[in-house]
Design an enzyme around this catalytic site. Structure first.
Site, short mmCIF file in Angstrom:
data_model
loop_
_atom_site.label_atom_id
_atom_site.label_comp_id
_atom_site.label_asym_id
_atom_site.label_seq_id
_atom_site.Cartn_x
_atom_site.Cartn_y
_atom_site.Cartn_z
N HIS A 1 -52.52 25.60 115.84
CA HIS A 1 -51.64 26.77 115.75
C HIS A 1 -52.38 27.92 115.09
CE1 HIS A 1 -51.35 25.03 111.71
NE2 HIS A 1 -50.87 26.19 111.27
N ASP B 1 -51.06 31.09 112.33
CA ASP B 1 -49.89 31.37 111.50
C ASP B 1 -49.20 32.67 111.94
OD1 ASP B 1 -50.64 29.15 109.98
OD2 ASP B 1 -51.83 30.36 108.60
N HIS C 1 -56.06 26.85 113.85
CA HIS C 1 -56.47 25.80 112.92
C HIS C 1 -55.54 24.59 113.06
CE1 HIS C 1 -53.66 28.40 110.74
NE2 HIS C 1 -53.30 27.35 110.03
N ARG D 1 -51.59 28.42 99.50
CA ARG D 1 -51.90 29.35 100.60
C ARG D 1 -51.25 30.71 100.38
NH1 ARG D 1 -49.83 28.50 106.76
NH2 ARG D 1 -48.35 30.11 106.18
C1 SIN Z 1 -51.86 25.45 107.42
O1 SIN Z 1 -51.63 25.18 108.60
O2 SIN Z 1 -51.70 26.56 106.96
C2 SIN Z 1 -52.37 24.35 106.52
C3 SIN Z 1 -53.77 23.99 106.85
C4 SIN Z 1 -54.28 22.85 106.02
O3 SIN Z 1 -53.54 22.30 105.18
O4 SIN Z 1 -55.43 22.49 106.16
#
Ligand code: SIN
Length: 274
Positions: free
Chosen positions: A95, A97, A250, A265
């Site tokens: 995905h 974000d 990612h 994050r």
């Molecule tokens: C996310 O998708 O923002 C998390 C990525 C992760 O935990 O590596």
């Protein structure tokens, strides 16, 4: 400071820098490298939540994610957590974000606090390299097409995934945003073209029947899922990854059951996409 490309398609690792103490010249180098490579990776940082916020604010305003549970006392920081007894992780599928927003967040800055001794890597994919590798017929076919993105099936009341994630997500009543964006995005900073659809949030291609839309999206996803467009980042406490949501995907690997993984994050505001 030394910037070393991580792969042909996406990412660069930055060595010999302390993100708490950078001068303007170092930040200018980072900024260029970020837009060139789509993602930057750092090790051995020592960031308090205040340092993390201060670093994020160098890039732009903070976009508070309305679904992730925030870190106590820091509404700007989303907690990305999997406990040893939990089976579902956050972000465990390809995905990017916030593509469901009219003005999607520019990027995300993820800082590792606790990581399993093995597993829990994050995969990245480069959307500009993937676009470049398409043949001319496909490039022509995509020219001018738009796609609809949405989030109710992930964050909304009816979402099984949301139920499985439990109290790590909230505000299900705030889900339901939809937005239309170009499938081929000229990057707002560099003008470089990349693919801007993703399996998590893209619902359909505009002005195409359901079957044609699904076929086209599946064809693009299969193309992007080829390993030559990927890089795999291995975390340790103190490492940080930041990615441009407009030029990467990612995928958080979920292969460390029985171990705790905790990251913080921050998402940074973006601009409207044309
Ligand atoms: C996310 O998708 O923002 C998390 C990525 C992760 O935990 O590596």
């Amino acid at each position: 400071m030394r910037i070393e490309p991580s792969s042909e398609a996406v990412g660069a690792e930055v060595h010999d820098v302390d993100l708490r103490n950078m001068d303007d010249a170092q930040f200018a180098l980072l900024r260029n490298a970020f837009f060139d490579h789509g993602a930057l990776f750092f090790r051995d940082q020592h960031l308090s939540p205040e340092d993390h916020i201060a670093f994020a604010e160098l890039w732009g305003g903070i976009n508070i994610n309305r679904f992730f549970t925030p870190v106590d006392g820091y509404p700007q920081i989303a907690q990305v957590l999997k406990e040893p007894d939990q089976t579902v992780n956050i972000g465990g599928g390809w995905h990017t974000d916030h593509s469901y927003d009219h003005v999607p967040a520019m990027g995300s800055i993820l800082y590792a606090l606790e990581t399993p001794s093995e597993g829990g890597d994050t995969l990245f994919a480069g959307m500009q390299a993937a676009y470049e590798a398409l043949d001319d017929n496909m490039k022509q076919r995509l020219d001018g097409l738009q796609a609809l993105h949405g989030n109710a099936h992930i964050f909304g009341k009816q979402s099984d995934y949301r139920d499985e994630v439990g109290d790590r997500f909230g505000n299900q009543d705030k889900a339901g945003q939809e937005a239309v964006h170009p499938i081929v995005l000229a990057h707002p900073e560099t003008g470089k073209k990349g693919l801007y659809v993703n399996p998590a949030f893209t619902l359909k291609v505009i002005d195409m029947d359901a079957q044609q839309s699904a076929d086209l999206l599946m064809q693009l996803y299969a193309h992007i899922m080829q390993p030559q467009f990927h890089f795999r980042w291995q975390w340790s406490p103190g490492s940080l990854a930041m990615w441009d949501n407009r030029s990467t995907w990612h995928y958080a690997m979920n292969d460390y059951h029985g171990h705790r993984r905790l990251l913080h994050r921050i998402t940074v505001e973006g601009v409207a996409l044309h």
